[in-house]
Design a protein around this motif. Structure first.
Motif, PDB file in Angstrom:
ATOM      1  N   ILE A   7     -28.865  10.932  13.928  1.00  0.00           N
ATOM      2  CA  ILE A   7     -28.255  10.126  14.985  1.00  0.00           C
ATOM      3  C   ILE A   7     -28.047   8.722  14.425  1.00  0.00           C
ATOM      4  O   ILE A   7     -28.999   8.072  13.977  1.00  0.00           O
ATOM      5  CB  ILE A   7     -29.162  10.058  16.223  1.00  0.00           C
ATOM      6  N   VAL A   8     -26.814   8.259  14.433  1.00  0.00           N
ATOM      7  CA  VAL A   8     -26.481   6.924  13.942  1.00  0.00           C
ATOM      8  C   VAL A   8     -26.106   6.059  15.140  1.00  0.00           C
ATOM      9  O   VAL A   8     -25.205   6.415  15.905  1.00  0.00           O
ATOM     10  CB  VAL A   8     -25.310   6.969  12.938  1.00  0.00           C
ATOM     11  N   ILE A   9     -26.813   4.955  15.303  1.00  0.00           N
ATOM     12  CA  ILE A   9     -26.484   4.003  16.368  1.00  0.00           C
ATOM     13  C   ILE A   9     -25.652   2.884  15.748  1.00  0.00           C
ATOM     14  O   ILE A   9     -26.135   2.095  14.955  1.00  0.00           O
ATOM     15  CB  ILE A   9     -27.755   3.434  17.024  1.00  0.00           C
ATOM     16  N   GLY A  10     -24.366   2.883  16.091  1.00  0.00           N
ATOM     17  CA  GLY A  10     -23.451   1.883  15.546  1.00  0.00           C
ATOM     18  C   GLY A  10     -22.404   2.509  14.660  1.00  0.00           C
ATOM     19  O   GLY A  10     -22.708   3.363  13.816  1.00  0.00           O
ATOM     20  N   ALA A  11     -21.146   2.102  14.842  1.00  0.00           N
ATOM     21  CA  ALA A  11     -20.039   2.627  14.044  1.00  0.00           C
ATOM     22  C   ALA A  11     -19.270   1.480  13.401  1.00  0.00           C
ATOM     23  O   ALA A  11     -18.039   1.423  13.442  1.00  0.00           O
ATOM     24  CB  ALA A  11     -19.111   3.496  14.897  1.00  0.00           C
ATOM     25  N   GLY A  12     -20.028   0.553  12.819  1.00  0.00           N
ATOM     26  CA  GLY A  12     -19.413  -0.459  11.969  1.00  0.00           C
ATOM     27  C   GLY A  12     -19.186   0.113  10.586  1.00  0.00           C
ATOM     28  O   GLY A  12     -19.207   1.329  10.364  1.00  0.00           O
ATOM     29  N   LEU A  13     -19.003  -0.762   9.598  1.00  0.00           N
ATOM     30  CA  LEU A  13     -18.715  -0.295   8.248  1.00  0.00           C
ATOM     31  C   LEU A  13     -19.842   0.575   7.708  1.00  0.00           C
ATOM     32  O   LEU A  13     -19.607   1.651   7.140  1.00  0.00           O
ATOM     33  CB  LEU A  13     -18.483  -1.492   7.320  1.00  0.00           C
ATOM     34  N   TYR A  32     -22.976   6.802  17.609  1.00  0.00           N
ATOM     35  CA  TYR A  32     -22.793   6.277  18.961  1.00  0.00           C
ATOM     36  C   TYR A  32     -22.535   4.777  18.877  1.00  0.00           C
ATOM     37  O   TYR A  32     -23.368   4.030  18.355  1.00  0.00           O
ATOM     38  CB  TYR A  32     -24.033   6.572  19.809  1.00  0.00           C
ATOM     39  N   GLU A  33     -21.389   4.359  19.366  1.00  0.00           N
ATOM     40  CA  GLU A  33     -20.938   2.975  19.255  1.00  0.00           C
ATOM     41  C   GLU A  33     -20.788   2.371  20.651  1.00  0.00           C
ATOM     42  O   GLU A  33     -20.175   2.980  21.534  1.00  0.00           O
ATOM     43  CB  GLU A  33     -19.606   2.927  18.510  1.00  0.00           C
ATOM     44  N   SER A  34     -21.348   1.165  20.843  1.00  0.00           N
ATOM     45  CA  SER A  34     -21.294   0.543  22.166  1.00  0.00           C
ATOM     46  C   SER A  34     -19.899   0.050  22.534  1.00  0.00           C
ATOM     47  O   SER A  34     -19.525   0.043  23.712  1.00  0.00           O
ATOM     48  CB  SER A  34     -22.293  -0.610  22.243  1.00  0.00           C
ATOM     49  N   ASP A  35     -19.112  -0.374  21.555  1.00  0.00           N
ATOM     50  CA  ASP A  35     -17.743  -0.810  21.849  1.00  0.00           C
ATOM     51  C   ASP A  35     -16.912   0.360  22.360  1.00  0.00           C
ATOM     52  O   ASP A  35     -17.140   1.514  21.991  1.00  0.00           O
ATOM     53  CB  ASP A  35     -17.088  -1.394  20.603  1.00  0.00           C
ATOM     54  N   ASP A  36     -15.911   0.044  23.164  1.00  0.00           N
ATOM     55  CA  ASP A  36     -15.051   1.087  23.713  1.00  0.00           C
ATOM     56  C   ASP A  36     -14.059   1.633  22.688  1.00  0.00           C
ATOM     57  O   ASP A  36     -13.549   2.737  22.839  1.00  0.00           O
ATOM     58  CB  ASP A  36     -14.287   0.557  24.925  1.00  0.00           C
ATOM     59  N   SER A  37     -13.768   0.836  21.649  1.00  0.00           N
ATOM     60  CA  SER A  37     -12.837   1.266  20.599  1.00  0.00           C
ATOM     61  C   SER A  37     -13.035   0.360  19.394  1.00  0.00           C
ATOM     62  O   SER A  37     -13.791  -0.622  19.446  1.00  0.00           O
ATOM     63  CB  SER A  37     -11.387   1.186  21.090  1.00  0.00           C
ATOM     64  N   LEU A  38     -12.320   0.664  18.321  1.00  0.00           N
ATOM     65  CA  LEU A  38     -12.397  -0.190  17.134  1.00  0.00           C
ATOM     66  C   LEU A  38     -11.844  -1.584  17.394  1.00  0.00           C
ATOM     67  O   LEU A  38     -12.192  -2.527  16.681  1.00  0.00           O
ATOM     68  CB  LEU A  38     -11.607   0.444  15.976  1.00  0.00           C
ATOM     69  N   PHE A 123     -17.559   6.543  21.368  1.00  0.00           N
ATOM     70  CA  PHE A 123     -17.437   5.131  21.730  1.00  0.00           C
ATOM     71  C   PHE A 123     -17.927   4.908  23.163  1.00  0.00           C
ATOM     72  O   PHE A 123     -18.042   5.843  23.954  1.00  0.00           O
ATOM     73  CB  PHE A 123     -15.994   4.665  21.587  1.00  0.00           C
ATOM     74  N   GLY A 124     -18.209   3.641  23.480  1.00  0.00           N
ATOM     75  CA  GLY A 124     -18.656   3.278  24.816  1.00  0.00           C
ATOM     76  C   GLY A 124     -20.041   3.770  25.158  1.00  0.00           C
ATOM     77  O   GLY A 124     -20.370   3.969  26.334  1.00  0.00           O
ATOM     78  N   LYS A 125     -20.911   3.936  24.151  1.00  0.00           N
ATOM     79  CA  LYS A 125     -22.273   4.443  24.352  1.00  0.00           C
ATOM     80  C   LYS A 125     -23.262   3.321  24.041  1.00  0.00           C
ATOM     81  O   LYS A 125     -23.483   2.965  22.886  1.00  0.00           O
ATOM     82  CB  LYS A 125     -22.537   5.645  23.448  1.00  0.00           C
ATOM     83  N   HIS A 126     -23.867   2.778  25.086  1.00  0.00           N
ATOM     84  CA  HIS A 126     -24.788   1.650  24.950  1.00  0.00           C
ATOM     85  C   HIS A 126     -26.221   2.175  24.813  1.00  0.00           C
ATOM     86  O   HIS A 126     -26.823   2.647  25.779  1.00  0.00           O
ATOM     87  CB  HIS A 126     -24.670   0.710  26.150  1.00  0.00           C
ATOM     88  N   VAL A 154     -30.909   6.343  12.926  1.00  0.00           N
ATOM     89  CA  VAL A 154     -30.527   5.267  12.016  1.00  0.00           C
ATOM     90  C   VAL A 154     -29.976   4.096  12.817  1.00  0.00           C
ATOM     91  O   VAL A 154     -29.016   4.256  13.581  1.00  0.00           O
ATOM     92  CB  VAL A 154     -29.472   5.738  10.998  1.00  0.00           C
ATOM     93  N   ALA A 155     -30.572   2.931  12.627  1.00  0.00           N
ATOM     94  CA  ALA A 155     -30.059   1.702  13.227  1.00  0.00           C
ATOM     95  C   ALA A 155     -28.965   1.141  12.321  1.00  0.00           C
ATOM     96  O   ALA A 155     -29.242   0.608  11.246  1.00  0.00           O
ATOM     97  CB  ALA A 155     -31.177   0.680  13.394  1.00  0.00           C
ATOM     98  N   ALA A 156     -27.717   1.291  12.761  1.00  0.00           N
ATOM     99  CA  ALA A 156     -26.574   0.694  12.072  1.00  0.00           C
ATOM    100  C   ALA A 156     -25.840  -0.186  13.077  1.00  0.00           C
ATOM    101  O   ALA A 156     -24.618  -0.310  13.044  1.00  0.00           O
ATOM    102  CB  ALA A 156     -25.662   1.776  11.522  1.00  0.00           C
ATOM    103  N   ASP A 157     -26.621  -0.786  13.988  1.00  0.00           N
ATOM    104  CA  ASP A 157     -26.064  -1.459  15.164  1.00  0.00           C
ATOM    105  C   ASP A 157     -26.058  -2.979  15.065  1.00  0.00           C
ATOM    106  O   ASP A 157     -26.025  -3.673  16.073  1.00  0.00           O
ATOM    107  CB  ASP A 157     -26.786  -1.008  16.435  1.00  0.00           C
ATOM    108  N   GLY A 158     -26.059  -3.504  13.841  1.00  0.00           N
ATOM    109  CA  GLY A 158     -25.757  -4.908  13.655  1.00  0.00           C
ATOM    110  C   GLY A 158     -26.889  -5.866  13.918  1.00  0.00           C
ATOM    111  O   GLY A 158     -28.034  -5.499  14.174  1.00  0.00           O
ATOM    112  N   VAL A 159     -26.529  -7.149  13.879  1.00  0.00           N
ATOM    113  CA  VAL A 159     -27.523  -8.216  13.919  1.00  0.00           C
ATOM    114  C   VAL A 159     -28.311  -8.229  15.230  1.00  0.00           C
ATOM    115  O   VAL A 159     -29.470  -8.654  15.259  1.00  0.00           O
ATOM    116  CB  VAL A 159     -26.824  -9.571  13.661  1.00  0.00           C
ATOM    117  N   ASN A 160     -27.721  -7.755  16.311  1.00  0.00           N
ATOM    118  CA  ASN A 160     -28.418  -7.733  17.604  1.00  0.00           C
ATOM    119  C   ASN A 160     -29.113  -6.398  17.870  1.00  0.00           C
ATOM    120  O   ASN A 160     -29.429  -6.083  19.015  1.00  0.00           O
ATOM    121  CB  ASN A 160     -27.432  -8.016  18.735  1.00  0.00           C
ATOM    122  N   SER A 161     -29.384  -5.634  16.846  1.00  0.00           N
ATOM    123  CA  SER A 161     -29.856  -4.261  16.942  1.00  0.00           C
ATOM    124  C   SER A 161     -30.997  -4.049  17.937  1.00  0.00           C
ATOM    125  O   SER A 161     -32.114  -4.513  17.738  1.00  0.00           O
ATOM    126  CB  SER A 161     -30.339  -3.793  15.561  1.00  0.00           C
TER     127      SER A 161
END
Length: 395
Positions: A7-13, A32-38, A123-126, A154-161
């Motif tokens: 399970i990957v949290i975050g869909a950045g680079l 799973y990415e919190s943003d609604d789209s890229l 997308f859109g998964k907080h 896996v935390a791939a959810d950025g600086v505010n993880s």
């Protein structure tokens, strides 16, 4: 163990590169990415990719997507020329890596990394929190009431993880004391004349007497994006885009309005404020800011992680800014995240082949903590020396 479900949290680079690497190894993954789209929020423009980043992409992308990446990556001049506000050169910082220097558009790279993963990324998964249950299975919980269970989180959810906040609550992220306004200047026959030839480099800081700075860096496509896509990967719907110069303005927070006011200002207001702050600078620098595309300008608080000691490995792990966010003064944040993703994909591949999972993750984390926090320290030192960043606090 059976092949782990990741399970990957975050869909950045970093998260997308990891998902691509796991897919290449035929491992089960969901991101799973919190943003609604890229494109649901502004995240920056040009990315500098070095040898670490390029090798990570080559190892984890399908070959035709890596070729598309290279076909949409410009090659700037190596090095970092440093000027003062009168456009007098202060220094030329030579690159210290293996000679790979690519300038790419962040959105273009994310679209390439997403290609073929449409069934993997939601997308859109907080994400709100996780729990480890029977058999060390880990369950991620989301704000919409849904859950996802797997063998590795896996935390791939950025600086505010939020994953990091739960897993490593003692890991700190601090304000560097710097604020940066990001924007673009479209490169046309007319606007190219605003920039010295030396400025078509990896990055060019122009530093003012109060420590504020203008930074520029080019994104020049080797061929039209549509043409490269049609030739190499017609199934990938890249946004058509054109050459531009990333142009940012940075300053100490004390010199700028409060953060809430900055975020409320329009691009035109941010440009007008910047022009007031660089009054008396070389007319060519002011002309660069005057040509900002105001629809692209937005403010950002620059933050950095504080290095911590290694922790006992488990079935939760981290990559990229979720663990080692750094000042952009080092220019390696994205590359370090891609390097993490490649190393973690390889480690999980070893676990699928029979190596104990926690042992594979422990080895990944030991290496990642070493090179990742070394990059944090180097970036902080560069930021302090060149841009007036706060010193990195002690752990």
């Amino acid at each position: 163990m059976p092949s782990p479900h990741v399970i990957v949290i975050g869909a950045g680079l970093g998260g997308l590169c990891l998902a691509q690497g796991l897919r290449q190894r035929n491992l089960s993954v969901a991101a799973y990415e919190s943003d609604d789209s890229l494109t649901s929020r502004q995240q920056g423009y040009r990315i500098h990719i070095d040898g670490h980043g390029d090798r990570a992409l080559a190892r984890n992308l399908p070959a035709h997507l890596h070729r598309l990446f290279r076909a949409t990556a410009g090659i700037p001049r190596a090095g970092t020329p440093v000027f003062d506000h009168r456009l007098e050169r202060l220094a030329l910082l030579e690159p210290s890596d293996d000679g790979v220097h690519l300038a790419v558009n962040r959105l273009t790279l994310r679209q390439i990394l997403l290609a073929g993963l449409e069934d993997v990324v939601r997308f859109g998964k907080h994400f709100t929190h996780y729990r480890v249950g029977a058999g060390d299975r880990v369950t991620a919980y989301f704000s919409d009431g849904t859950t996802a269970t797997g063998d590795v989180l896996v935390a791939a959810d950025g600086v505010n993880s939020p994953v990091r906040r739960q897993y490593l609550p003692h890991a700190r992220v601090v304000d560097t004391g710097l604020r940066q306004l990001y924007g673009k200047v479209p490169l046309t026959a007319r606007t190219r004349e605003l920039f010295l030839d030396d400025m078509f480099a990896v990055f060019t800081p122009i530093i003012g007497p109060d420590g504020s700075f203008v930074g520029v860096a080019p994104v020049e496509y080797p061929e039209p994006v549509r043409q490269a896509t049609a030739r190499l990967a017609p199934e990938v719907g890249l946004h058509d885009t054109h050459d531009y110069m990333t142009c940012s303005f940075g300053a100490r927070r004390e010199l700028l309005p409060p953060d809430d006011e900055l975020r409320a200002m329009s691009g035109g207001e941010l440009r007008a404020m910047t022009l007031r702050m660089i009054e008396g600078w070389h007319p060519q620098v002011r002309a660069i800011i005057e040509h900002w595309d105001t629809s692209t300008v937005f403010p950002l608080v620059l933050r950095t992680s504080v290095p911590i000691e290694p922790w006992p490995a488990g079935n939760v792990t981290l990559l990229g800014d979720a663990i080692h966010a750094m000042s952009p003064a080092g220019g390696v944040g994205a590359n370090t995240a891609l390097r993490d993703a490649s190393a973690l994909a390889a480690a999980l591949g070893e676990a699928a082949a029979g190596r104990p999972l926690v042992q594979a993750l422990a080895e990944y984390e030991a290496a990642m903590v070493t090179y990742g926090f070394a990059a944090v320290r180097a970036s902080a030192e560069n930021g302090q020396r060149l841009l007036g960043q706060d010193p990195l606090p002690a752990a």
